[in-house]
Design an enzyme around this catalytic site. Structure first.
Site, mmCIF file in Angstrom:
data_model
loop_
_atom_site.group_PDB
_atom_site.id
_atom_site.type_symbol
_atom_site.label_atom_id
_atom_site.label_comp_id
_atom_site.label_asym_id
_atom_site.label_seq_id
_atom_site.Cartn_x
_atom_site.Cartn_y
_atom_site.Cartn_z
ATOM 1 N N LYS A 262 39.730 44.487 42.698
ATOM 2 C CA LYS A 262 39.386 44.095 41.624
ATOM 3 C C LYS A 262 39.544 45.041 40.857
ATOM 4 O O LYS A 262 38.779 45.538 40.237
ATOM 5 C CB LYS A 262 37.907 43.518 41.711
ATOM 6 N N PHE A 352 48.997 40.791 41.558
ATOM 7 C CA PHE A 352 49.098 39.881 42.233
ATOM 8 C C PHE A 352 48.836 38.865 42.848
ATOM 9 O O PHE A 352 48.661 37.392 43.793
ATOM 10 C CB PHE A 352 46.689 39.855 41.759
HETATM 11 P P1 ATP Z 1 36.390 34.849 35.287
HETATM 12 O O1 ATP Z 1 37.712 35.385 34.863
HETATM 13 O O2 ATP Z 1 36.398 34.504 36.595
HETATM 14 O O3 ATP Z 1 35.786 33.919 34.012
HETATM 15 P P2 ATP Z 1 35.125 37.450 33.348
HETATM 16 O O4 ATP Z 1 36.285 37.284 32.244
HETATM 17 O O5 ATP Z 1 34.150 37.456 33.181
HETATM 18 O O6 ATP Z 1 35.367 36.298 34.541
HETATM 19 P P3 ATP Z 1 35.520 39.204 35.888
HETATM 20 O O7 ATP Z 1 34.731 38.210 36.419
HETATM 21 O O8 ATP Z 1 36.051 40.271 35.863
HETATM 22 O O9 ATP Z 1 35.783 38.095 34.534
HETATM 23 O O10 ATP Z 1 36.727 38.407 37.285
HETATM 24 C C1 ATP Z 1 37.667 37.573 37.011
HETATM 25 C C2 ATP Z 1 38.795 38.705 36.431
HETATM 26 O O11 ATP Z 1 39.350 39.918 36.686
HETATM 27 C C3 ATP Z 1 40.306 37.918 36.395
HETATM 28 O O12 ATP Z 1 40.404 37.172 34.605
HETATM 29 C C4 ATP Z 1 41.316 39.126 36.242
HETATM 30 O O13 ATP Z 1 41.563 40.015 34.371
HETATM 31 C C5 ATP Z 1 40.576 39.750 37.159
HETATM 32 N N1 ATP Z 1 41.613 40.689 38.466
HETATM 33 C C6 ATP Z 1 40.995 41.815 38.860
HETATM 34 N N2 ATP Z 1 41.762 42.651 39.704
HETATM 35 C C7 ATP Z 1 42.079 41.206 40.148
HETATM 36 C C8 ATP Z 1 42.591 40.829 41.729
HETATM 37 N N3 ATP Z 1 43.310 40.907 42.193
HETATM 38 N N4 ATP Z 1 42.833 39.226 41.273
HETATM 39 C C9 ATP Z 1 42.482 38.687 40.188
HETATM 40 N N5 ATP Z 1 42.003 38.437 39.826
HETATM 41 C C10 ATP Z 1 41.895 40.180 39.230
#
Ligand code: ATP
Length: 599
Positions: A262, A352
């Protein structure tokens, strides 16, 4: 359609508090709307002129200019408008009131003289005028805005004036969500709300509700059912649930998954149509202009005429290609000189997902198939590559990969279902993707002194030079050195030049027997030199051996984003920070992670 109908609907909506009544009011409005106008009516309800992602100017006229326009149109002094505005607290209402009293006088005069009533304002005319106001730029734009606005206010009925003013101020004060608009579209144009899911899915695939409404009224619900993503129109992103128990997470996806790093950067939905590249953010803003380098990479490495792919843009160290923290990427976004920042904060793209490739809508394909498309369409390079991922079917391996990802600069891992049902769920948050981030983090407030036990050759302008060191903590009980991390950041060019020379005297062709390492560097060194290092945090890593088994069975202690501070010629290897001390530091500094906000 007369704008009056919209104004009267908006007026009614202001007084309604039940969601059903709101929907019904919109249904009535849509029933009076012609095929050619439905698009703009939807935008007007949304309080905008076009979807935000188009990056076109929004209307937002300053209050002062509005008051001036009203003063010209109504032939009243600005002070008078200001006075009433103060009394009623809403400029729209104030102008409506003044207009009503003026019209009353004028009305008597008109009927007395028998003058013909002026023509009504149409929705089209209003929309076109709004567009003129929003897009006027440069010298003379203020005059254009003033003239167009004054013209509209002059011709408007009092109630219309209220909503014209509010709209151009950017404060419509009717808060209708997209969900209600979709309900109303379904009922008005298909006779039932049962088709609402079809409309919603179409909107998720093409985030332009005006466009969706137009397709519905012109081509019917079947056309919406068969809608596919379109290059240039953003797709609402698929979102992940969050959990922190590896066993449960694997169960949720049926026992096996692709587990991916991630990355801690900015989400990017990249649209390619031949050489034309558009990049949309997580919130579907058009961020193309912020990343000219990613535009270049996309042209070069996406081997399709038309494609929509998704990934994370991450700041990287240009010399070591290591991931850098999200905050570094933010420094780039805040600066205006993009060409300069591109050099200072280079980025890499980790893809991804593939959503659309050369006419093929992949959203209904399971993840493994989408991944095959992605892999076939990307010519991988350092600048653009597929996100690191592994097939995993047990909790231990998942835990290991999680720590590895963090110590390598990622934020955690994403656990992704690979079942038959693992489609791309645009606009939905579900358990097909699960994010696994840390609940606790051990911030590093102090530097540590570690022993150099090996080194790696650099890339690019550092090619042929030893430029990354493998460092270890001391374990006095066993009298051995256990590895903690690799350090490739923080050296000046001068230090790097000296380093290769100096290390020559320490190079051995095998691992020193007192070194416990699971990593094999390009060269092994006699553990002699001590170096002061600091990082963002102490973390666990399955790749390192320092205190392995103390906190976690699978992982040792490591430093995330380590940075060289100084050589410590005054210290011998046995004076280095011990693994025990590192464990204490880790425990003392452990803090609950607050939910971070991505851009
Ligand atoms: P959300 O997007 O779930 O509402 P958030 O904006 O707080 O929550 P995160 O909790 O950081 O974001 O988790 C989701 C984000 O992680 C995705 O929107 C994307 O930008 C990021 N990300 C990084 N690596 C990946 C991956 N391998 N697959 C999907 N998302 C990823």
């Amino acid at each position: 359609m007369d704008f009056e109908i919209i104004a009267r609907t908006f007026d009614a909506l202001e007084k309604i508090s039940s969601r059903i009544a709101l929907t019904n009011a919109l249904v009535d409005l849509f029933k009076q709307t012609s095929k050619d106008e439905v698009k703009i009516v939807v935008y007007l309800i949304q309080g905008r002129l076009w979807p935000d992602w188009k990056g076109m100017p929004e209307i937002g006229v300053a209050e002062k200019l509005l008051i001036k326009a009203a003063s010209i149109a109504l032939n009243v002094k600005e002070e008078q408008i200001n006075k009433i505005y103060k009394e009623v607290g809403d400029l729209g209402k104030a102008i409506e009131q003044i207009k009503a009293s003026k019209d009353a006088t004028a009305g008597t005069l008109t009927s007395f003289l028998g003058v013909q009533k002026k023509e009504k304002l149409s929705v089209k005319k209003i929309y076109e005028s709004f567009v003129k106001i929003a897009t006027a730029e440069g010298e003379g734009s203020r005059d254009i805005k003033l003239r167009v606005l004054a013209g509209l206010l002059k011709d408007a009925q009092p109630i219309e004036a209220r909503f014209i003013v509010r709209f151009v101020e950017g404060r419509l004060r009717i808060n209708i969500g997209d969900a209600t608009v979709m309900d109303a579209l379904s009922i008005a144009f298909t006779g039932t709300d049962a088709n609402r899911p079809i409309i919603e899915r179409a909107y998720n695939l093409r985030a332009d509700l005006g466009d969706i409404a137009e397709i519905l009224v012109k081509d019917g619900i079947n056309a919406l059912q068969n809608i596919t993503p379109k290059v240039g129109i953003p797709i609402r992103p698929m979102l992940a649930e969050r959990h922190n128990d590896p066993k449960v997470m694997l169960e949720k996806v049926g026992g096996k998954a692709y587990v991916e790093y991630k990355y801690d950067g900015e989400r990017a939905q990249i649209h390619k149509s031949n050489d034309e590249i558009t990049i949309f953010s997580r919130r579907l803003e058009n961020i193309t202009h912020q990343y000219p380098d990613v535009v270049e990479y996309s042209r070069k490495y996406i081997k399709a005429n038309e494609a929509i792919v998704e990934g994370e843009i991450v700041a990287i160290d240009p010399d070591t290609r290591e991931l850098r923290p999200f905050q570094i990427l933010m420094t780039r976004k805040r600066k205006h000189d993009i060409t300069k920042m591109m050099k200072e904060v280079p980025v890499s793209v980790f893809l991804f997902d593939a959503i659309y490739v050369d006419g093929k809508d992949l959203t209904n394909f399971p993840l493994p198939e989408r991944r095959k498309y992605l892999e076939s369409v990307i010519a991988q390079s350092d600048d653009m590559q597929i996100a690191q991922y592994k097939y995993i079917d047990n909790a231990e391996d998942l835990e290991k990969m999680f720590y590895e990802a963090i110590s390598n600069g990622a934020e955690g891992v994403m656990i992704k279902s690979i079942s038959e049902k693992s489609i791309y769920q645009a606009g939905n948050r579900g358990w097909l993707w699960i994010k696994y981030k840390r609940d606790y983090r051990s911030e590093m407030s102090d530097s540590v002194d570690l022993v150099v036990v090996g080194a790696f050759y650099g890339k690019g302008k550092r090619a042929g030079k030893l430029s990354t060191i493998l460092v270890a903590g001391y374990d006095p009980d066993a009298d051995v050195f256990r590895t903690v991390c690799k350090v490739g950041t923080g050296f000046t060019d001068e230090e790097l030049d000296k380093m290769t020379e100096e290390f020559k005297g320490y190079i051995i062709d095998h691992k020193d027997p007192r070194v416990i390492s699971e990593i094999t560097p390009d060269v092994w060194l006699i553990p002699k030199k001590v170096v002061e290092v600091i990082g963002a945090e102490l973390t666990l890593s399955p790749l390192h051996t320092c205190a392995k088994g103390e906190i976690s069975k699978e992982a040792g202690l490591s430093i995330r984003f380590p940075r060289f501070i100084n050589w410590r010629p005054d210290k011998g290897p046995e004076d280095a920070t011990t693994c025990k001390e590192l464990v204490e530091m880790y425990r003392m500094q452990l803090k609950q992670v607050e939910e971070e906000q991505n851009p």
